[in-house]
Design a protein around this motif. Structure first.
Motif, short mmCIF file in Angstrom:
data_model
loop_
_atom_site.label_atom_id
_atom_site.label_comp_id
_atom_site.label_asym_id
_atom_site.label_seq_id
_atom_site.Cartn_x
_atom_site.Cartn_y
_atom_site.Cartn_z
N MET A 137 -15.79 -42.75 -216.68
CA MET A 137 -15.38 -43.13 -215.74
C MET A 137 -16.07 -44.14 -214.95
N PHE A 138 -14.86 -44.46 -213.72
CA PHE A 138 -15.81 -45.29 -212.96
C PHE A 138 -16.80 -46.52 -213.99
N ALA A 139 -15.62 -47.64 -214.35
CA ALA A 139 -16.11 -48.59 -215.11
C ALA A 139 -17.09 -48.75 -215.76
N GLY A 140 -17.19 -46.97 -216.36
CA GLY A 140 -18.84 -47.20 -217.27
C GLY A 140 -19.64 -46.83 -216.99
N ASN A 141 -19.41 -46.40 -215.80
CA ASN A 141 -21.39 -46.18 -214.41
C ASN A 141 -20.98 -44.51 -214.71
N VAL A 142 -20.12 -43.91 -215.10
CA VAL A 142 -20.69 -42.10 -215.19
C VAL A 142 -19.13 -41.66 -216.57
N ILE A 143 -20.07 -40.61 -217.35
CA ILE A 143 -19.91 -40.01 -218.37
C ILE A 143 -19.49 -38.72 -217.86
N ALA A 144 -18.24 -38.36 -218.04
CA ALA A 144 -17.82 -37.70 -217.84
C ALA A 144 -17.93 -36.52 -218.98
N THR A 145 -18.41 -34.29 -218.36
CA THR A 145 -17.74 -34.17 -219.38
C THR A 145 -16.83 -32.70 -219.09
N VAL A 146 -15.76 -33.05 -220.18
CA VAL A 146 -14.23 -32.36 -219.83
C VAL A 146 -13.97 -31.09 -220.76
N GLN A 147 -13.38 -30.19 -219.78
CA GLN A 147 -12.90 -29.61 -221.00
C GLN A 147 -11.62 -28.60 -219.98
N GLN A 257 -12.48 -53.81 -216.40
CA GLN A 257 -11.99 -52.19 -216.51
C GLN A 257 -10.62 -53.09 -215.96
N THR A 258 -10.48 -54.13 -215.48
CA THR A 258 -8.26 -53.95 -215.58
C THR A 258 -7.78 -54.41 -216.68
N GLY A 259 -8.80 -54.93 -217.19
CA GLY A 259 -7.41 -55.58 -218.56
C GLY A 259 -8.17 -55.27 -219.75
N LYS A 260 -8.27 -56.00 -220.95
CA LYS A 260 -9.41 -55.21 -222.24
C LYS A 260 -9.93 -55.11 -222.31
N ILE A 261 -10.33 -53.13 -223.29
CA ILE A 261 -11.82 -52.98 -223.50
C ILE A 261 -11.87 -53.23 -224.64
N VAL A 262 -12.66 -54.08 -225.24
CA VAL A 262 -13.32 -54.19 -226.55
C VAL A 262 -14.55 -54.20 -226.56
N GLY A 274 -21.43 -61.62 -215.32
CA GLY A 274 -22.06 -60.29 -215.59
C GLY A 274 -22.22 -58.93 -215.04
N ALA A 275 -20.40 -59.13 -214.28
CA ALA A 275 -20.47 -58.40 -213.12
C ALA A 275 -19.68 -56.85 -213.69
N ILE A 276 -19.81 -56.26 -212.99
CA ILE A 276 -19.76 -54.08 -213.36
C ILE A 276 -18.43 -54.78 -214.26
N GLN A 277 -17.43 -54.99 -213.26
CA GLN A 277 -15.93 -54.34 -213.87
C GLN A 277 -15.79 -55.60 -215.11
N HIS A 278 -16.26 -56.40 -215.27
CA HIS A 278 -16.33 -57.39 -216.46
C HIS A 278 -17.10 -56.34 -217.58
N MET A 279 -18.15 -55.67 -217.82
CA MET A 279 -19.12 -55.57 -218.34
C MET A 279 -18.91 -54.47 -219.07
N ALA A 280 -17.39 -53.51 -218.66
CA ALA A 280 -16.97 -52.13 -218.51
C ALA A 280 -16.77 -52.52 -219.32
N GLY A 281 -15.82 -53.93 -219.72
CA GLY A 281 -14.33 -53.87 -221.22
C GLY A 281 -15.71 -54.51 -221.91
N MET A 282 -16.49 -54.83 -221.90
CA MET A 282 -17.26 -55.16 -223.61
C MET A 282 -18.78 -54.55 -223.40
N LYS A 283 -19.61 -54.38 -223.03
CA LYS A 283 -20.60 -53.76 -223.12
C LYS A 283 -20.77 -52.64 -224.07
#
Ligand SMILES: Cc1cc2nc3c(=O)[nH]c(=O)nc-3n(C[C@H](O)[C@H](O)[C@H](O)COP(=O)(O)OP(=O)(O)OC[C@H]3O[C@@H](n4cnc5c(N)ncnc54)[C@H](O)[C@@H]3O)c2cc1C
Length: 324
Positions: A137-147, A257-262, A274-283
């Motif tokens: 979630m949130f561009a990769g900054n949070v990992i949520a555990t969900v049921q 984040q608003t493009g492709k996730i690779v 290396g803005a956080i929104q770019h890194m969300a797609g390639m980290k």
């Protein structure tokens, strides 16, 4: 016990590799719960070849919804086929790989099934008879555990997080679904598709990506330096949003984040801060190499290899050295 329906993605018969990761997710769930199985669903027109390509993935069956009325991925028609198939097969989970295709289609299928919808799942574990998911979630900054509540659940899974099933000796049977095209929703009609012919691989499928950022001053420089380096490496081309917003590159190249996730083996970040929104797609990339003239650029915090240099000097030099 889980009954899983995996939606396979293809482009006019060309299977997307991410479909195998979705099958890998299904296999992982089945391995942890007795009497569980998964089917793979292909929707389109002329599906014999892609269906054949999926028969060694460990599915109970490869289901084909094959009709000229489904030749193009119109979301309302595809969602209706998915929902009907999920009901007919008593599916408890409907799964697809995270992509623009599944983002468009799966939430509609979830609505038709009155099912919960979870996107960007990166892990799953059994919890009694139920499942616990981890999602980004949130561009990769949070990992949520969900049921998820409900008898049926719809999910998209990140392809980097799940390995493709090892090819089986046994072949899954291919079952053609009975379809009445007149019963499909007709709210949207396909008019035309505009694609730019390219010999380069798509970024979501490529092992190597060369991606350019604001350091590139115009489209000609981008093509010469980023396209040129990509061609030397047999790589796909990507771009930061800064270049998309300034009209230098098309939206289809945007990573983030608003493009492709690779998640390639190697990602070249060329003149990208290396803005956080770019890194969300390639980290999730295995190896990141960055070229930037600013030694303080945040991209160097995640890069495995960094070169502090001007891209206009370093890239031509690199190309000359790499050329056979
Ligand atoms: C809601 C939201 C969603 C977003 N989604 C995305 C997204 O999906 N993808 C995305 O990329 N961004 C996204 N952004 C934008 C993001 O915040 C950044 O603005 C963008 O990624 C910056 O692109 P850039 O690194 O190319 O440009 P900059 O941040 O301007 O960085 C350019 C870099 O190039 C270096 N440089 C300049 N000239 C040279 C040279 N000659 N040689 C070497 N280095 C040089 C500079 O040192 C700098 O580090 C989003 C923003 C928001 C608010």
């Amino acid at each position: 016990m889980h009954r899983i329906l995996v939606l396979a993605e293809h482009d006019h018969g060309q299977l997307k590799l991410a479909s195998f990761a979705a099958a890998g997710f299904a296999q992982k769930v089945c391995a942890g719960a007795a009497d569980s199985s998964f089917d793979i669903l292909l929707i389109g027109s002329g599906l014999a070849a892609p269906a054949e390509g999926l028969r060694r993935s460990g599915a109970a069956a490869v289901l084909t919804a094959d009709s000229p009325a489904l030749a193009e991925p119109l979301a309302d028609r595809y969602a209706s086929v998915i929902a009907d198939t999920a009901r007919a097969r008593d599916a408890t989970l409907v799964v697809a790989a995270t992509s623009t295709f599944s983002k468009d289609i799966l939430p509609r299928a979830a609505a038709l099934l009155d099912a919960g919808m979870l996107s960007d799942v990166i892990d799953v574990r059994p919890e009694g008879a139920d499942l616990i998911f981890r999602r980004v979630m949130f561009a990769g900054n949070v990992i949520a555990t969900v049921q998820l509540d409900g008898a049926v659940k719809c999910l998209t899974v990140r392809s980097a997080a799940f390995a493709a099933p090892a090819p089986t000796d046994a072949l899954s049977p291919v079952e053609a679904l009975a379809l009445d095209p007149a019963q499909l929703p007709q709210f949207a009609e396909f008019i035309s598709r505009e694609t730019k012919a390219s010999t380069r691989p798509d970024a979501t499928e490529a092992r190597i990506i060369v991606s350019g950022g604001r350091a590139l001053k115009n489209a000609a420089d981008f093509e010469r330096l980023i396209g040129g380096l990509a061609d030397v490496l047999g790589a796909a081309v990507g771009s930061s949003r800064a270049l998309v917003d300034s009209g230098i590159t098309p939206n289809s190249l945007q990573i983030g984040q608003t493009g492709k996730i690779v998640a390639p083996d190697l990602y070249f970040a060329v003149g990208i801060s290396g803005a956080i929104q770019h890194m969300a797609g390639m980290k999730d990339t295995k190896v990141i190499a960055a070229i930037n003239k600013d030694p303080e650029a945040p991209i160097f915090e995640v890069a495995d290899y960094g070169l502090v240099a001007d891209v206009y000097e370093a890239v031509p030099e690199l190309m000359a050295k790499l050329k056979p």
